[in-house]
Design a protein around this motif. Structure first.
Motif, PDB file in Angstrom:
ATOM      1  N   ASP A   1       2.086 -27.442   7.430  1.00 20.72           N
ATOM      2  CA  ASP A   1       0.893 -27.391   6.609  1.00 20.72           C
ATOM      3  C   ASP A   1      -0.021 -28.528   7.018  1.00 20.72           C
ATOM      4  O   ASP A   1       0.425 -29.606   7.362  1.00 20.72           O
ATOM      5  CB  ASP A   1       1.284 -27.395   5.116  1.00 20.72           C
ATOM      6  N   VAL A   2      -1.288 -28.277   7.037  1.00 20.36           N
ATOM      7  CA  VAL A   2      -2.242 -29.274   7.517  1.00 20.36           C
ATOM      8  C   VAL A   2      -3.238 -29.557   6.404  1.00 20.36           C
ATOM      9  O   VAL A   2      -3.861 -28.657   5.872  1.00 20.36           O
ATOM     10  CB  VAL A   2      -3.005 -28.759   8.754  1.00 20.36           C
ATOM     11  N   LYS A   3      -3.362 -30.821   6.048  1.00 24.88           N
ATOM     12  CA  LYS A   3      -4.319 -31.170   4.999  1.00 24.88           C
ATOM     13  C   LYS A   3      -5.638 -31.556   5.652  1.00 24.88           C
ATOM     14  O   LYS A   3      -5.674 -32.307   6.608  1.00 24.88           O
ATOM     15  CB  LYS A   3      -3.782 -32.351   4.185  1.00 24.88           C
ATOM     16  N   LYS A 320      12.426 -31.795   3.853  1.00 24.39           N
ATOM     17  CA  LYS A 320      11.074 -32.324   4.029  1.00 24.39           C
ATOM     18  C   LYS A 320      10.563 -32.082   5.446  1.00 24.39           C
ATOM     19  O   LYS A 320      11.231 -32.415   6.426  1.00 24.39           O
ATOM     20  CB  LYS A 320      11.064 -33.817   3.715  1.00 24.39           C
ATOM     21  N   GLU A 321       9.370 -31.545   5.506  1.00 23.81           N
ATOM     22  CA  GLU A 321       8.752 -31.208   6.790  1.00 23.81           C
ATOM     23  C   GLU A 321       8.738 -32.391   7.755  1.00 23.81           C
ATOM     24  O   GLU A 321       9.151 -32.288   8.913  1.00 23.81           O
ATOM     25  CB  GLU A 321       7.314 -30.722   6.542  1.00 23.81           C
ATOM     26  N   SER A 322       8.276 -33.569   7.266  1.00 20.79           N
ATOM     27  CA  SER A 322       8.106 -34.715   8.160  1.00 20.79           C
ATOM     28  C   SER A 322       9.430 -35.169   8.764  1.00 20.79           C
ATOM     29  O   SER A 322       9.477 -35.654   9.889  1.00 20.79           O
ATOM     30  CB  SER A 322       7.456 -35.871   7.402  1.00 20.79           C
ATOM     31  N   HIS A 377       4.766 -29.101  13.464  1.00 25.01           N
ATOM     32  CA  HIS A 377       4.748 -28.971  11.999  1.00 25.01           C
ATOM     33  C   HIS A 377       5.672 -27.846  11.553  1.00 25.01           C
ATOM     34  O   HIS A 377       6.139 -27.040  12.357  1.00 25.01           O
ATOM     35  CB  HIS A 377       3.327 -28.638  11.508  1.00 25.01           C
ATOM     36  N   LEU A 378       5.911 -27.818  10.235  1.00 22.26           N
ATOM     37  CA  LEU A 378       6.529 -26.661   9.596  1.00 22.26           C
ATOM     38  C   LEU A 378       5.501 -26.116   8.622  1.00 22.26           C
ATOM     39  O   LEU A 378       4.762 -26.881   7.999  1.00 22.26           O
ATOM     40  CB  LEU A 378       7.805 -27.059   8.844  1.00 22.26           C
ATOM     41  N   ASN A 379       5.477 -24.816   8.473  1.00 20.68           N
ATOM     42  CA  ASN A 379       4.468 -24.185   7.646  1.00 20.68           C
ATOM     43  C   ASN A 379       4.898 -24.146   6.180  1.00 20.68           C
ATOM     44  O   ASN A 379       6.072 -24.349   5.864  1.00 20.68           O
ATOM     45  CB  ASN A 379       4.214 -22.764   8.146  1.00 20.68           C
TER      46      ASN A 379
HETATM   47 ZN   LIG Z   1       2.266 -29.941   8.331  1.00 24.91          ZN
END
Ligand SMILES: [Zn+2]
Length: 477
Positions: A1-3, A320-322, A377-379
């Motif tokens: 996910d991208v903010k 957690k994605e990170s 990233h992971l969505n």
């Molecule tokens: Zn992301």
């Protein structure tokens, strides 16, 4: 996910006398925690607010309270810097009050306090002259190491794995404090001490230095390191005796300049500080398929946004994605290095407040001389059924790289193909010196795909797949 980052605004910069010293107060809206850079000659602390506008003209306000000279504020290309000019380094800290106020605390000494530099960390410590000798408040000395002491003698301290016993005869009690002569400190803690009119320097002593494939430095207490940027070079400075890599020199400091080990921070230098050792690994380029190529890997998220750590998306059971994308990135780095590539990770932890912001990641990439940039990233989706892989690019020159990575992931990992997408994402748009893509490998919000993220063998497979995609692309272009 991208903010998508929102533009911050600084309305005002001012300073006030505060309880502990001077507070420089920055007010505005949507303020993130600024990056702090220390620059020497002349000394100044620079707070950089990325992607933040200054609503007033560039300017400066005089402070003129030793050692603070003035505070300057200036804006360039939507980055605003607040700079405090100093006559010497002093203890400071940054406090963020929600996203409207950032306070830069500059600590000034109280009566009876002296500036003490312990292993490169500046603190103010209570000092006391007894029989002509300088004594220091023991708790102040131990404070930088988070060691607590009681009042019963003998005082036993586990000082980073070393048991230290201090008996009453070595100390003096005054008020609430236990004072210890600097001389005793020297014999107990194996440190080097220099006292001047204004300051006391207490340095760790370098006990071991090995330099074969890896370099290991071992200090008698944790070496403080600081990162300094001078003339566009990033240098890590260790404060330690002796003053250079030569271990022939005297063990004790006899000059006022802090003895330093300076290490230019290069892409092939990895640095791990752990307990009382600092390990430096210098990797040498090997011949291989990717010899001469430089790959920049950006594990998504893992930086602080204001006071909060951005973990990225979280799966239904808490993955957690990170954390996952960092594991993939580290595995990928090893695989690429085995092929002779030089690999630059934008960061290698998810819990360090110094981890780079998006803008810093971009500047790491653009100044790396790299051949390819990949952000992993992971969505995430509110629809728990959503699954599969998608890969983003912005410039058409990055499209083929996106296609290579997307198709190899889908083919080798059997994920749902959501396609490649041209989108205005920060890293894709701002990394301009090489093909740059952002791949969302799986949906961490999908229970099945989340469980794959917990499978180390599957993460190995992702890394192997990405390595093949990168290798294929470089062989064809
Ligand atoms: Zn992301």
């Amino acid at each position: 996910d991208v903010k998508k980052k929102e533009l911050g605004i600084i309305n005002n910069v001012t300073w006030v006398i505060a309880e502990s010293g001077i507070d420089v107060i920055i007010t505005g809206q949507k303020l993130n925690k600024p990056a702090l850079t220390t620059i020497n000659d002349p000394t100044r602390e620079i707070l950089t607010f990325e992607y933040t506008k200054l609503l007033k003209e560039n300017g400066s306000i005089d402070i003129n309270i030793f050692p603070a000279i003035r505070v300057r504020y200036e804006s360039l290309d939507n980055n605003t810097t607040v700079t405090v000019d100093l006559l010497r380094e002093i203890p400071n800290s940054i406090e963020c009050k929600n996203d409207t106020t950032v306070i830069f605390h500059i600590t000034l000494p109280k009566i009876g306090e002296k500036l003490v530099e312990i292993g490169g960390r500046d603190i103010y410590a209570e000092t006391l002259i007894i029989d002509g000798k300088t004594n220091i408040n023991l708790q102040n000395f131990l404070n930088p190491f988070d060691v607590n002491i009681g009042n019963d003698f003998p005082i036993e301290i586990n000082f980073f794995g070393k048991n230290i016993e201090i008996d009453r005869s070595q100390t003096s009690n005054k008020g609430d404090g236990i004072f210890i002569a600097l001389d005793s400190l020297q014999s107990l803690f194996n440190v080097s001490i220099l006292e001047t009119n204004y300051s006391i320097f207490i340095d760790p002593i370098l006990e071991e230095y090995k330099n074969d494939k890896e370099t290991t430095l071992k200090f008698s207490f944790p070496a403080a390191t600081k990162k300094i940027i001078e003339n566009d070079k990033t240098t890590i400075i260790f404060n330690a005796e002796p003053g250079s890599f030569s271990i022939e020199t005297s063990k004790h400091r006899d000059i006022e300049i802090p003895p330093e080990i300076r290490l230019e921070y290069q892409n092939n230098v990895e640095l791990i500080a752990d307990q009382n050792s600092v390990k430096i690994t210098t990797s040498k380029a090997k011949a291989g398929n990717l010899s001469g190529k430089t790959i920049v890997i950006d594990p998504g998220h893992g930086s602080y946004s204001g006071p909060y750590l951005d973990y990225g998306a979280t799966g239904p059971t808490g993955v957690k994605e990170s954390v996952i994308v960092l594991q993939i990135a580290i595995k990928l780095k090893k695989l690429l290095e085995a092929e002779g590539a030089i690999v630059i990770l934008t960061h290698d932890t998810v819990d360090d407040s110094n981890n780079p912001t998006l803008a810093e990641r971009v500047s790491i990439a653009n100044s790396s001389g790299g051949d390819l940039f990949i952000s992993i990233h992971l969505n995430a989706s509110n629809n728990v059924e959503a699954q599969g892989t998608e890969t983003y690019y912005w410039y058409d020159s990055s499209k083929e790289f996106a296609r290579s990575i997307q198709s190899i992931i889908v083919n080798q990992l059997g994920t749902v193909d959501r396609g490649i997408k041209k989108d205005y994402l920060y890293v894709c748009r701002n990394v301009t010196t090489m093909p740059a893509i952002l791949t969302e490998v799986l949906f961490v919000t999908n229970i099945t795909e989340e469980s794959k993220c917990k499978d180390n063998t599957f993460l190995d497979k992702i890394a192997e797949t990405l390595k093949e995609g990168i290798t294929n692309y470089l062989n064809e272009h």
